[in-house]
Design a protein around this motif. Structure first.
Motif, PDB file in Angstrom:
ATOM      1  N   ARG A 162       0.829  -1.212   0.000  1.00  0.00           N
ATOM      2  CA  ARG A 162       0.000   0.000   0.000  1.00  0.00           C
ATOM      3  C   ARG A 162       0.862   1.261   0.000  1.00  0.00           C
ATOM      4  O   ARG A 162       0.485   2.280  -0.595  1.00  0.00           O
ATOM      5  CB  ARG A 162      -0.935  -0.006   1.206  1.00  0.00           C
ATOM      6  CG  ARG A 162      -2.089  -1.003   1.093  1.00  0.00           C
ATOM      7  CD  ARG A 162      -3.133  -0.748   2.165  1.00  0.00           C
ATOM      8  NE  ARG A 162      -2.615  -1.022   3.495  1.00  0.00           N
ATOM      9  CZ  ARG A 162      -2.680  -2.193   4.106  1.00  0.00           C
ATOM     10  NH1 ARG A 162      -3.248  -3.220   3.488  1.00  0.00           N
ATOM     11  NH2 ARG A 162      -2.198  -2.344   5.324  1.00  0.00           N
ATOM     12  N   ASP A 169      -1.928   8.633  -1.669  1.00  0.00           N
ATOM     13  CA  ASP A 169      -2.512   8.534  -0.338  1.00  0.00           C
ATOM     14  C   ASP A 169      -1.392   8.608   0.709  1.00  0.00           C
ATOM     15  O   ASP A 169      -0.776   7.604   1.049  1.00  0.00           O
ATOM     16  CB  ASP A 169      -3.280   7.210  -0.207  1.00  0.00           C
ATOM     17  CG  ASP A 169      -3.957   7.055   1.156  1.00  0.00           C
ATOM     18  OD1 ASP A 169      -3.866   7.987   1.976  1.00  0.00           O
ATOM     19  OD2 ASP A 169      -4.569   5.994   1.399  1.00  0.00           O
ATOM     20  N   THR A 171      -1.378   8.753   3.819  1.00  0.00           N
ATOM     21  CA  THR A 171      -1.600   8.034   5.079  1.00  0.00           C
ATOM     22  C   THR A 171      -0.930   6.661   5.097  1.00  0.00           C
ATOM     23  O   THR A 171      -0.793   6.055   6.168  1.00  0.00           O
ATOM     24  CB  THR A 171      -3.098   7.851   5.361  1.00  0.00           C
ATOM     25  OG1 THR A 171      -3.673   6.998   4.354  1.00  0.00           O
ATOM     26  CG2 THR A 171      -3.819   9.183   5.372  1.00  0.00           C
TER      27      THR A 171
END
Length: 388
Positions: A162, A169, A171
């Motif tokens: 991820r 993104d 985060t």
């Protein structure tokens, strides 16, 4: 520069199938600036291949353009020729020295036992009960290391996967950093023990003979990349392949033919591959597809778009098991082709043969769910069941 907002790789519709929007872009704006990724994105096969081939004008090694790259990020994949050659040859020679046929036989035995266990289940998740255990077994067997706890390692691998989308993104950055630290500790433990025969012991021995501290750093980092990247890519490829076969059940039966099995494995990766793209940095001002790219700008090679370019692959949205036109980019290209390409093909072949050998047929058993990731196209959940 024009900003394009219609291409969002994390949009639910694009996650479901990126190919329609990529096809539209290839027709109307084959080279476009993506503000979110701060990159020029390429959708035509010829443009993608031209960039991948040109190591002088398009750098993988960001240090060539003055960037500071942390030591943990320096691996065979972060280097360009000719600097890459010593590390890559070390790993490729080690790979060729392994008994891959024996690893494939063990994979088939494992799958046969796993399928027997799953046959009476009303439903199971292909990703965690087939793809993940097969992938971690193959990559551990290949390297010659003990299999890590699957649940813990899958969580670490997913966090790293991820974090590859940090540009889209932010985060995901910190969880990815923590996961890399955990993975580093695992890899370091391999170098503190003798280990059993395998690719890693072969590489360690030959690297030791060279007595090169700089090479040792790249060996350790490449071992980490090969283990985690090999695992996550293999999991994604297996999931995508099974999903494709569930949608085209006749294709599985056609692969009883040895010739179609050989070409079909490759076609499954072209049709819906795991890695969606890679990037390069322009070392000088140049033109790509009529667009001027300035020195220092990032160029994103969209494998998913290139592999569905009708100029290179006639009927690109059809699964053609005997396809022989062109070489897809699903594993990368040239000196940056994934080192784990052969093991990945081996795992897919073992999967297909094992499904054909099993007494029951695999069927879909619910709605699949994709991971919300852009770089890696993979399922989070893929429900299935065996039916007699």
């Amino acid at each position: 520069m024009s900003s394009l907002t219609t291409y969002d790789p994390l949009d639910p519709a694009t996650l479901e199938s990126p190919y329609p929007v990529l096809a539209a872009l290839r027709e109307t704006m084959p080279v476009f600036w993506h503000e979110g990724m701060q990159s020029w994105a390429l959708t035509r096969y010829t443009d993608c291949l031209a960039v991948l081939r040109d190591h002088n004008r398009f750098a993988r090694d960001r240090r060539r353009m003055g960037a500071v790259v942390p030591e943990p990020s320096l691996s065979v994949q972060s280097l360009d020729p000719p600097d890459q050659a010593p590390v890559r040859s070390l790993f490729m020679n080690a790979l060729q020295a392994q008994d891959l046929d024996a690893i494939e036989r063990r994979a088939r035995l494992m799958l046969a036992a796993r399928f027997d266990q799953l046959t009476d289940r009303a439903e199971f998740d292909v990703m965690m009960e087939v793809a993940a255990p097969l992938s971690v077994m193959v990559i551990s067997d290949l390297l010659g290391v003990d299999e890590p706890d699957l649940d813990s390692f899958a969580a670490v691998s997913n966090a790293i996967m991820r974090s590859m989308d940090a540009g889209l993104d932010p985060t995901v950055v910190e969880p990815g950093r923590i996961a890399r630290q955990e993975l580093n500790a695992l890899v370091e433990s391999w170098f503190c023990t003798s280990g059993r025969p395998g690719l890693l012991s072969h590489v360690r021995e030959h690297a030791r003979l060279r007595d090169d501290a700089g090479l040792d750093l790249f060996v350790r980092n490449t071992a980490r990349v090969m283990f985690q990247g090999g695992y996550s890519t293999m999991v994604a490829a297996i999931g995508n392949a099974i999903h494709t076969l569930l949608q085209h059940p006749q294709a599985l039966q056609w692969m009883r033919n040895a010739a179609l099995l050989r070409t079909g494995i490759d076609e499954l990766v072209r049709y819906d591959g795991p890695v969606q793209g890679t990037s390069r940095i322009a070392t000088e001002s140049c033109e790509i597809g009529g667009v001027t790219v300035q020195a220092g700008e990032t160029v994103l090679i969209l494998f998913a778009a290139a592999n569905h370019d009708p100029a290179q692959f006639p009927e690109p949205d059809c699964l053609l098991l005997d396809r022989s036109q062109g070489r897809h980019l699903g594993y990368g290209w040239g000196t940056h082709t994934c080192i784990g390409t052969v093991p990945a093909q081996m795992a897919l072949r073992a999967l297909v043969v094992s499904l054909l050998d099993h007494s029951a047929s695999l069927c879909a058993a619910g709605k699949p769910r994709r991971h919300r990731t852009a770089t890696m196209r993979t399922f989070e959940v893929l429900p299935a069941a065996f039916h007699s």
